[in-house]
Design an enzyme around this catalytic site. Structure first.
Site, PDB file in Angstrom:
ATOM      1  N   PHE A  76      -3.915  -4.534  -4.173  1.00  0.00           N
ATOM      2  CA  PHE A  76      -4.079  -5.222  -2.898  1.00  0.00           C
ATOM      3  C   PHE A  76      -3.368  -4.489  -1.770  1.00  0.00           C
ATOM      4  O   PHE A  76      -2.206  -4.106  -1.903  1.00  0.00           O
ATOM      5  CB  PHE A  76      -3.487  -6.636  -2.971  1.00  0.00           C
ATOM      6  CG  PHE A  76      -4.314  -7.628  -3.717  1.00  0.00           C
ATOM      7  CD1 PHE A  76      -5.333  -8.316  -3.082  1.00  0.00           C
ATOM      8  CD2 PHE A  76      -4.058  -7.895  -5.059  1.00  0.00           C
ATOM      9  CE1 PHE A  76      -6.095  -9.257  -3.772  1.00  0.00           C
ATOM     10  CE2 PHE A  76      -4.807  -8.838  -5.759  1.00  0.00           C
ATOM     11  CZ  PHE A  76      -5.832  -9.516  -5.107  1.00  0.00           C
ATOM     12  N   ASP A  77      -4.073  -4.329  -0.665  1.00  0.00           N
ATOM     13  CA  ASP A  77      -3.422  -4.013   0.589  1.00  0.00           C
ATOM     14  C   ASP A  77      -2.617  -5.254   0.982  1.00  0.00           C
ATOM     15  O   ASP A  77      -2.882  -6.351   0.483  1.00  0.00           O
ATOM     16  CB  ASP A  77      -4.498  -3.698   1.638  1.00  0.00           C
ATOM     17  CG  ASP A  77      -3.932  -3.452   3.015  1.00  0.00           C
ATOM     18  OD1 ASP A  77      -2.958  -2.693   3.120  1.00  0.00           O
ATOM     19  OD2 ASP A  77      -4.466  -4.034   3.973  1.00  0.00           O
ATOM     20  N   LEU A  78      -1.658  -5.108   1.886  1.00  0.00           N
ATOM     21  CA  LEU A  78      -0.863  -6.259   2.324  1.00  0.00           C
ATOM     22  C   LEU A  78      -1.318  -6.770   3.691  1.00  0.00           C
ATOM     23  O   LEU A  78      -1.882  -7.862   3.809  1.00  0.00           O
ATOM     24  CB  LEU A  78       0.623  -5.895   2.367  1.00  0.00           C
ATOM     25  CG  LEU A  78       1.549  -6.999   2.893  1.00  0.00           C
ATOM     26  CD1 LEU A  78       1.560  -8.202   1.956  1.00  0.00           C
ATOM     27  CD2 LEU A  78       2.964  -6.458   3.106  1.00  0.00           C
ATOM     28  N   ASP A  79      -1.083  -5.956   4.725  1.00  0.00           N
ATOM     29  CA  ASP A  79      -1.389  -6.385   6.090  1.00  0.00           C
ATOM     30  C   ASP A  79      -2.887  -6.572   6.291  1.00  0.00           C
ATOM     31  O   ASP A  79      -3.674  -5.655   6.066  1.00  0.00           O
ATOM     32  CB  ASP A  79      -0.879  -5.352   7.098  1.00  0.00           C
ATOM     33  CG  ASP A  79       0.638  -5.236   7.095  1.00  0.00           C
ATOM     34  OD1 ASP A  79       1.302  -6.172   6.622  1.00  0.00           O
ATOM     35  OD2 ASP A  79       1.154  -4.210   7.584  1.00  0.00           O
ATOM     36  N   ASP A 131      -8.557  -4.523   4.003  1.00  0.00           N
ATOM     37  CA  ASP A 131      -9.286  -4.937   5.203  1.00  0.00           C
ATOM     38  C   ASP A 131      -9.650  -3.791   6.144  1.00  0.00           C
ATOM     39  O   ASP A 131     -10.357  -4.023   7.127  1.00  0.00           O
ATOM     40  CB  ASP A 131      -8.465  -5.958   6.000  1.00  0.00           C
ATOM     41  CG  ASP A 131      -7.240  -5.331   6.662  1.00  0.00           C
ATOM     42  OD1 ASP A 131      -6.482  -4.623   5.960  1.00  0.00           O
ATOM     43  OD2 ASP A 131      -7.037  -5.532   7.870  1.00  0.00           O
TER      44      ASP A 131
END
Length: 220
Positions: free
Chosen positions: A8-11, A164
């Site tokens: 997973f990306d965070l931001d 995202d």
């Protein structure tokens, strides 16, 4: 399962850090007396800070600008000017129940990723916290993904990347990994559909159905 792990990306994927990141960017640009339009700064949520400040200020001053940014972000609480997206907690919980290995692969330094996950009480779902390094040696998304793969000993074919921005999809493609783009963050359909992905989703909970469908296909 077709996939063993999810990166997973965070931001813009797990949390919405807009307020804290924009405040911290403006703190740095104000220091260098660089005029900015706040709305135009949203595009800098996602890329490495060295790229952001090279463009906003100059390549020569970018490293010092990052230090100024971090004064506001880490020392003055900017990292906690942040909100967790609806559905993240229950989705992560369900993914762990299904047996997935969960890791982060963020361009944000891992030490901040760790603190943010702890703050929102979702660190407990993650098997490995992957992110950039403060010294800049691990910086771009490809560098982060490579580091996480090496440390977890996972094969790219065993992993799906969720993020995202185009940087997440480009990073995944560099290793032959599948990817899912999320449309509720800071990228849009026009940006993400240009790059290889198995799906673009409007809500993180859609991930659960997609992974069920992928499992069924792999078992046929």
């Amino acid at each position: 399962m077709k996939y063993k792990a999810i990166f997973f990306d965070l931001d813009g994927t797990l949390t919405n850090p807009e307020e804290g990141i924009l405040n911290s960017i403006q703190y740095a640009t104000d220091y260098y007396e660089i005029p900015t339009v706040r709305e135009n700064l949203k595009k800098y949520i996602g890329p490495p800070l060295i790229d952001t400040f090279s463009e906003l200020i100059s390549e020569e001053k970018a490293a010092d600008a990052i230090l100024k940014y971090r004064e506001r972000f880490s020392e003055c609480g900017g990292m906690f000017e942040n909100k967790i997206y609806s559905g993240v907690n229950c989705t992560l919980q369900e993914l762990k129940k299904r047996g997935y290995i969960l890791c982060t692969a963020s361009s944000k330094p891992w030490i901040f990723v760790d603190k943010i996950l702890e703050y929102f009480d979702i660190k407990k779902y993650f098997d490995f916290i992957g992110g950039a390094t403060l010294d800049g040696k691990v910086n771009k998304k490809e560098d982060v993904i490579n580091a996480v793969l090496k440390q977890t000993r996972l094969l790219p074919t065993e992993v799906i990347m969720v993020g995202d921005r185009k940087f997440d999809l480009i990073g995944a493609e560099a290793f032959g990994m599948d990817a899912i783009g999320v449309l509720y963050g800071f990228g849009n359909r026009e940006e993400l559909e240009k790059y290889k992905n198995i799906a673009l989703i409007e809500d993180i909970k859609e991930l659960l159905n997609i992974l069920v469908e992928e499992k069924m296909v792999s078992n046929e």
